[in-house]
Design a protein around this motif. Structure first.
Motif, PDB file in Angstrom:
ATOM      1  N   ASP A 150     -24.680 -71.630  45.570  1.00 39.19           N
ATOM      2  CA  ASP A 150     -25.142 -71.074  46.835  1.00 39.19           C
ATOM      3  C   ASP A 150     -24.834 -72.010  48.000  1.00 39.19           C
ATOM      4  O   ASP A 150     -24.468 -71.557  49.091  1.00 39.19           O
ATOM      5  CB  ASP A 150     -26.643 -70.791  46.775  1.00 39.19           C
ATOM      6  CG  ASP A 150     -26.981 -69.634  45.840  1.00 39.19           C
ATOM      7  OD1 ASP A 150     -26.068 -68.854  45.513  1.00 39.19           O
ATOM      8  OD2 ASP A 150     -28.158 -69.520  45.440  1.00 39.19           O
ATOM      9  N   HIS A 151     -24.992 -73.297  47.768  1.00 36.65           N
ATOM     10  CA  HIS A 151     -24.697 -74.272  48.821  1.00 36.65           C
ATOM     11  C   HIS A 151     -23.220 -74.260  49.180  1.00 36.65           C
ATOM     12  O   HIS A 151     -22.860 -74.261  50.370  1.00 36.65           O
ATOM     13  CB  HIS A 151     -25.107 -75.671  48.347  1.00 36.65           C
ATOM     14  CG  HIS A 151     -24.626 -76.771  49.240  1.00 36.65           C
ATOM     15  ND1 HIS A 151     -25.217 -77.071  50.442  1.00 36.65           N
ATOM     16  CD2 HIS A 151     -23.573 -77.627  49.111  1.00 36.65           C
ATOM     17  CE1 HIS A 151     -24.573 -78.067  51.019  1.00 36.65           C
ATOM     18  NE2 HIS A 151     -23.572 -78.424  50.237  1.00 36.65           N
ATOM     19  N   VAL A 152     -22.348 -74.262  48.177  1.00 33.83           N
ATOM     20  CA  VAL A 152     -20.910 -74.289  48.429  1.00 33.83           C
ATOM     21  C   VAL A 152     -20.474 -73.032  49.181  1.00 33.83           C
ATOM     22  O   VAL A 152     -19.708 -73.101  50.146  1.00 33.83           O
ATOM     23  CB  VAL A 152     -20.134 -74.448  47.108  1.00 33.83           C
ATOM     24  CG1 VAL A 152     -18.637 -74.230  47.322  1.00 33.83           C
ATOM     25  CG2 VAL A 152     -20.376 -75.840  46.527  1.00 33.83           C
ATOM     26  N   ILE A 153     -20.958 -71.881  48.748  1.00 34.27           N
ATOM     27  CA  ILE A 153     -20.604 -70.638  49.429  1.00 34.27           C
ATOM     28  C   ILE A 153     -21.132 -70.637  50.860  1.00 34.27           C
ATOM     29  O   ILE A 153     -20.444 -70.181  51.788  1.00 34.27           O
ATOM     30  CB  ILE A 153     -21.123 -69.422  48.639  1.00 34.27           C
ATOM     31  CG1 ILE A 153     -20.288 -69.244  47.363  1.00 34.27           C
ATOM     32  CG2 ILE A 153     -21.084 -68.158  49.488  1.00 34.27           C
ATOM     33  CD1 ILE A 153     -20.742 -68.098  46.476  1.00 34.27           C
ATOM     34  N   ALA A 154     -22.328 -71.165  51.063  1.00 35.28           N
ATOM     35  CA  ALA A 154     -22.883 -71.236  52.423  1.00 35.28           C
ATOM     36  C   ALA A 154     -22.006 -72.119  53.311  1.00 35.28           C
ATOM     37  O   ALA A 154     -21.778 -71.799  54.488  1.00 35.28           O
ATOM     38  CB  ALA A 154     -24.312 -71.758  52.385  1.00 35.28           C
ATOM     39  N   CYS A 155     -21.497 -73.223  52.764  1.00 42.66           N
ATOM     40  CA  CYS A 155     -20.609 -74.101  53.531  1.00 42.66           C
ATOM     41  C   CYS A 155     -19.313 -73.383  53.872  1.00 42.66           C
ATOM     42  O   CYS A 155     -18.796 -73.507  54.993  1.00 42.66           O
ATOM     43  CB  CYS A 155     -20.308 -75.371  52.739  1.00 42.66           C
ATOM     44  SG  CYS A 155     -21.707 -76.507  52.589  1.00 42.66           S
ATOM     45  N   TYR A 156     -18.785 -72.637  52.915  1.00 42.70           N
ATOM     46  CA  TYR A 156     -17.564 -71.863  53.138  1.00 42.70           C
ATOM     47  C   TYR A 156     -17.768 -70.848  54.262  1.00 42.70           C
ATOM     48  O   TYR A 156     -16.957 -70.754  55.198  1.00 42.70           O
ATOM     49  CB  TYR A 156     -17.192 -71.168  51.833  1.00 42.70           C
ATOM     50  CG  TYR A 156     -16.131 -70.102  51.939  1.00 42.70           C
ATOM     51  CD1 TYR A 156     -14.796 -70.435  52.140  1.00 42.70           C
ATOM     52  CD2 TYR A 156     -16.474 -68.755  51.810  1.00 42.70           C
ATOM     53  CE1 TYR A 156     -13.820 -69.445  52.226  1.00 42.70           C
ATOM     54  CE2 TYR A 156     -15.502 -67.766  51.886  1.00 42.70           C
ATOM     55  CZ  TYR A 156     -14.190 -68.120  52.091  1.00 42.70           C
ATOM     56  OH  TYR A 156     -13.228 -67.141  52.175  1.00 42.70           O
ATOM     57  N   GLU A 157     -18.844 -70.101  54.193  1.00 43.68           N
ATOM     58  CA  GLU A 157     -19.098 -69.079  55.202  1.00 43.68           C
ATOM     59  C   GLU A 157     -19.404 -69.708  56.558  1.00 43.68           C
ATOM     60  O   GLU A 157     -19.001 -69.176  57.601  1.00 43.68           O
ATOM     61  CB  GLU A 157     -20.236 -68.179  54.739  1.00 43.68           C
ATOM     62  CG  GLU A 157     -19.840 -67.342  53.516  1.00 43.68           C
ATOM     63  CD  GLU A 157     -20.959 -66.472  52.995  1.00 43.68           C
ATOM     64  OE1 GLU A 157     -22.149 -66.842  53.195  1.00 43.68           O
ATOM     65  OE2 GLU A 157     -20.661 -65.412  52.386  1.00 43.68           O
ATOM     66  N   ARG A 158     -20.085 -70.836  56.546  1.00 42.79           N
ATOM     67  CA  ARG A 158     -20.379 -71.531  57.810  1.00 42.79           C
ATOM     68  C   ARG A 158     -19.093 -72.050  58.453  1.00 42.79           C
ATOM     69  O   ARG A 158     -18.934 -71.994  59.678  1.00 42.79           O
ATOM     70  CB  ARG A 158     -21.355 -72.670  57.552  1.00 42.79           C
ATOM     71  CG  ARG A 158     -21.846 -73.348  58.812  1.00 42.79           C
ATOM     72  CD  ARG A 158     -23.065 -74.210  58.549  1.00 42.79           C
ATOM     73  NE  ARG A 158     -22.821 -75.266  57.587  1.00 42.79           N
ATOM     74  CZ  ARG A 158     -23.393 -75.328  56.391  1.00 42.79           C
ATOM     75  NH1 ARG A 158     -24.233 -74.370  55.992  1.00 42.79           N
ATOM     76  NH2 ARG A 158     -23.135 -76.331  55.580  1.00 42.79           N
ATOM     77  N   HIS A 159     -18.186 -72.551  57.633  1.00 40.22           N
ATOM     78  CA  HIS A 159     -16.897 -73.010  58.157  1.00 40.22           C
ATOM     79  C   HIS A 159     -16.151 -71.863  58.837  1.00 40.22           C
ATOM     80  O   HIS A 159     -15.665 -72.007  59.972  1.00 40.22           O
ATOM     81  CB  HIS A 159     -16.049 -73.579  57.017  1.00 40.22           C
ATOM     82  CG  HIS A 159     -14.616 -73.803  57.390  1.00 40.22           C
ATOM     83  ND1 HIS A 159     -14.173 -74.949  58.023  1.00 40.22           N
ATOM     84  CD2 HIS A 159     -13.511 -73.012  57.240  1.00 40.22           C
ATOM     85  CE1 HIS A 159     -12.882 -74.855  58.248  1.00 40.22           C
ATOM     86  NE2 HIS A 159     -12.445 -73.698  57.786  1.00 40.22           N
TER      87      HIS A 159
END
Length: 216
Positions: A150-159
């Motif tokens: 969830d953290h990695v995907i959140a970083c991807y979407e935030r980028h």
């Protein structure tokens, strides 16, 4: 001087975009594979990840475009430094992207490809490669950890959202490589080639394109 800045994270079609840009006359294009052809570049990339201002500029000398890491780590700096450059954000479904990046890039960084890990131990700038991965990829792109989906995907979407909010709409192409030549060529103001749009570097070919012996 850079004319095209690819700001999509790795595993969003960045190798495909590299090949397409070169086919359209916007090469040479700097992709992560370039560090194996030019291992000394990693000194600058690692320095940039350590906070040395504009260290990223050196490796890009002579390149017309860039996609993927290491460049995407410094996308904000590049977008500001080259105000006339066009910007391309490659993206894909977040869940599919996560599965791809964890089974390739993250697996390689964590040593889950033993045959590659053995080869890279003898790579002349192995220390800088590891340092950039730790600071430039995990640190700057994923807030220091890649162990939580969830953290990695959140970083991807935030980028991706940060790119869309930062870059002027007329300067930005929000692109999925499955769209092919038409939107890319329209954005760049060039004719659509007759040959098929390139597609490369799926998970099966990752080892062949990125994890080849760097000393060969």
């Amino acid at each position: 001087m850079l004319r095209i800045i690819g700001v999509g994270l790795g595993r969003t079609g960045t190798m495909t975009l590299k090949k397409a840009l070169c086919r359209l006359g916007f090469g040479p294009c700097y992709h992560f594979t370039e560090v194996f052809a030019h291992p000394r570049h990693l000194h600058d990339w690692a320095a940039g990840a350590n906070g040395v201002p504009e260290a990223w500029r050196g490796p890009l000398t002579g390149y017309v475009s860039t996609t993927d890491w290491p460049g995407v780590t410094f996308w904000r700096e590049m977008v500001e430094a080259y105000p006339d450059a066009k910007v391309i954000l490659t993206s894909r479904d977040a869940a599919a992207w996560y599965e791809s990046v964890t089974s390739t890039v993250f697996a390689a960084m964590s040593g889950r490809f033993p045959e590659a890990a053995e080869r890279f131990r003898s790579f002349e700038t192995a220390e800088q490669l590891a340092q950039f991965g730790r600071l430039g990829v995990i640190g700057r792109c994923f807030d220091g950890r890649i162990d939580d989906r969830d953290h990695v995907i959140a970083c991807y979407e935030r980028h991706n959202q940060a790119v869309r909010e930062t870059v002027a709409p007329e300067r930005l192409l929000d692109f999925q490589v499955s769209q092919g030549w038409e939107p890319l060529c329209a954005f760049l103001g060039v004719e659509v080639p007759e040959d098929p749009f390139p597609h490369s570097n799926d998970q099966k070919s990752f080892r062949a394109t990125v994890l080849t012996n760097p000393n060969d």
